[in-house]
Scaffold this active site. Structure first.
Site, PDB file in Angstrom:
ATOM      1  N   ASP A  67       0.810  -1.212   0.000  1.00 29.90           N
ATOM      2  CA  ASP A  67       0.000   0.000   0.000  1.00 29.90           C
ATOM      3  C   ASP A  67       0.847   1.267   0.000  1.00 29.90           C
ATOM      4  O   ASP A  67       2.053   1.223   0.236  1.00 29.90           O
ATOM      5  CB  ASP A  67      -0.971  -0.008   1.192  1.00 29.90           C
ATOM      6  N   ASP A 136      -7.966  -2.936  13.534  1.00 29.14           N
ATOM      7  CA  ASP A 136      -9.322  -3.307  13.087  1.00 29.14           C
ATOM      8  C   ASP A 136      -9.326  -4.558  12.210  1.00 29.14           C
ATOM      9  O   ASP A 136     -10.326  -4.862  11.565  1.00 29.14           O
ATOM     10  CB  ASP A 136      -9.985  -2.127  12.354  1.00 29.14           C
ATOM     11  N   HIS A 138      -7.351  -5.130   9.588  1.00 27.44           N
ATOM     12  CA  HIS A 138      -7.014  -4.964   8.165  1.00 27.44           C
ATOM     13  C   HIS A 138      -5.699  -5.651   7.812  1.00 27.44           C
ATOM     14  O   HIS A 138      -4.792  -5.741   8.623  1.00 27.44           O
ATOM     15  CB  HIS A 138      -7.007  -3.490   7.739  1.00 27.44           C
ATOM     16  N   GLU A 143      -9.716  -2.152   4.855  1.00 28.64           N
ATOM     17  CA  GLU A 143     -10.468  -1.835   6.060  1.00 28.64           C
ATOM     18  C   GLU A 143     -11.755  -2.669   6.117  1.00 28.64           C
ATOM     19  O   GLU A 143     -12.136  -3.290   5.113  1.00 28.64           O
ATOM     20  CB  GLU A 143     -10.793  -0.340   6.067  1.00 28.64           C
TER      21      GLU A 143
HETATM   22  C1  F6R Z   1       1.143  -1.450   6.005  1.00 32.82           C
HETATM   23  C2  F6R Z   1       0.122  -2.464   6.157  1.00 32.82           C
HETATM   24  C3  F6R Z   1      -0.732  -2.491   7.368  1.00 32.82           C
HETATM   25  C4  F6R Z   1       0.073  -2.751   8.633  1.00 32.82           C
HETATM   26  C5  F6R Z   1      -0.827  -2.718   9.864  1.00 32.82           C
HETATM   27  C6  F6R Z   1      -0.058  -2.930  11.157  1.00 32.82           C
HETATM   28  O1  F6R Z   1       1.842  -1.623   4.775  1.00 32.82           O
HETATM   29  O2  F6R Z   1      -0.056  -3.242   5.287  1.00 32.82           O
HETATM   30  O3  F6R Z   1      -1.710  -3.488   7.214  1.00 32.82           O
HETATM   31  O4  F6R Z   1       0.721  -3.993   8.539  1.00 32.82           O
HETATM   32  O5  F6R Z   1      -1.499  -1.500   9.921  1.00 32.82           O
HETATM   33  O6  F6R Z   1       0.771  -1.849  11.380  1.00 32.82           O
HETATM   34  P1  F6R Z   1       1.740  -1.828  12.648  1.00 32.82           P
HETATM   35  O7  F6R Z   1       2.811  -2.804  12.394  1.00 32.82           O
HETATM   36  O8  F6R Z   1       2.290  -0.412  12.653  1.00 32.82           O
HETATM   37  O9  F6R Z   1       0.923  -2.150  13.839  1.00 32.82           O
END
Ligand code: F6R
Length: 266
Positions: A67, A136, A138, A143
């Site tokens: 992303d 959440d 994702h 989302e």
């Molecule tokens: C970012 C991504 C997100 C993160 C998720 C956890 O490229 O794909 O799905 O893996 O938001 O983020 P952290 O590791 O900061 O808790």
């Protein structure tokens, strides 16, 4: 799904690094799907160490990130391109021309998303997709309510995501509210997937994703459909799993994990 519960964050990151290293050694032109976020920082540091100390060779790898924010120039410290350069690409011998992220500055976002899917297909598809999990549930920025067959597209970020991720910006108001993300369907197309989650704050959502029903309200739960998905946790992230004893038993018995068990024991 296979679950590995490691004693601490360091051991969990080392296990994921070992899985990636094995894949790169087996297929030097591996197509690797990458994630960003706090969880990945230690993992990327470990991969950089393996490149420096063991000569782990990324020179022929191609990478696709999950992303990127919409409207942030790549040189902005909050952009995922910036994150990847700082945390990984600048520390290994990958060819920058072989590292791809969605283009959040594209004049035509929809065309850019379609081109990203084409680029992945043109490289033969993703061999190994690395994933984190959001509060959440994702994966990528899929989302709640993201279609489980979705492809790369633009998404509005959920409020909890904005709350958590904006703390990474010097000025939290700079954080975009929209992003481009691979779809759940794109992720499920990867030949294998590894989800890494650490810390108590992930325990509840991990239990939902692994042991709950498959639902678009928790897009990580769609990984239950994936034929080759490994979930690597530290003890803290595993605390709310009901069937921990079973997962530990399988980890100890399964021949697929044998080399990693041996490495962990030194
Ligand atoms: C970012 C991504 C997100 C993160 C998720 C956890 O490229 O794909 O799905 O893996 O938001 O983020 P952290 O590791 O900061 O808790």
């Amino acid at each position: 799904m296979e679950i590995a519960i490691r004693p601490d964050t360091e051991a969990a990151c080392s296990l994921v690094a070992a899985i990636i290293a094995k894949a790169v050694r087996a297929k030097p032109d591996l197509v690797l799907g990458l994630a960003t976020g706090r969880t990945m920082e230690r993992l990327y540091a470990r991969l950089a160490e393996m490149h420096r100390d063991e000569g782990l060779d990324f020179s022929r790898c191609r990478t696709f990130n999950l992303d990127e924010y919409i409207g942030l120039p790549v040189e902005h410290p909050g952009s995922y391109r910036y994150y990847m350069n700082q945390n990984l690409f600048n520390h290994i011998n990958i060819d920058p021309a072989n590292t791809f992220l969605p283009d959040g500055m594209a004049a035509d976002i929809k065309a850019g998303c379609a081109a990203y899917e084409d680029k992945i297909a043109g490289c033969g598809g993703i061999d190994l997709q690395l994933l984190g999990i959001g509060a959440d549930g994702h994966i990528g920025f899929n989302e709640p309510l993201s279609a489980l067959r979705s492809r790369t597209r633009d998404k509005t970020l959920a409020e909890p995501t904005v709350k958590v991720n904006s703390t990474l910006f010097d000025n939290p108001d700079d954080m975009p509210r929209r992003a481009i993300t691979m779809g759940v369907g794109t992720i499920l197309d990867a030949r294998s997937a590894v989800l890494l989650a650490t810390g108590k704050s992930k325990a509840g959502i991990i239990a939902q994703a692994v042991e709950g029903p498959v639902t678009s309200m928790v897009t990580a739960s769609a990984l239950q459909f994936h034929p080759r998905c490994r979930v690597i946790l530290d003890e803290d992230a595993a605390t709310e799993l009901r069937h921990q004893d079973y997962y530990r038993w399988v980890f100890e018995q399964d021949p697929d994990w044998a080399e990693y068990r041996a490495a962990a024991q030194g």
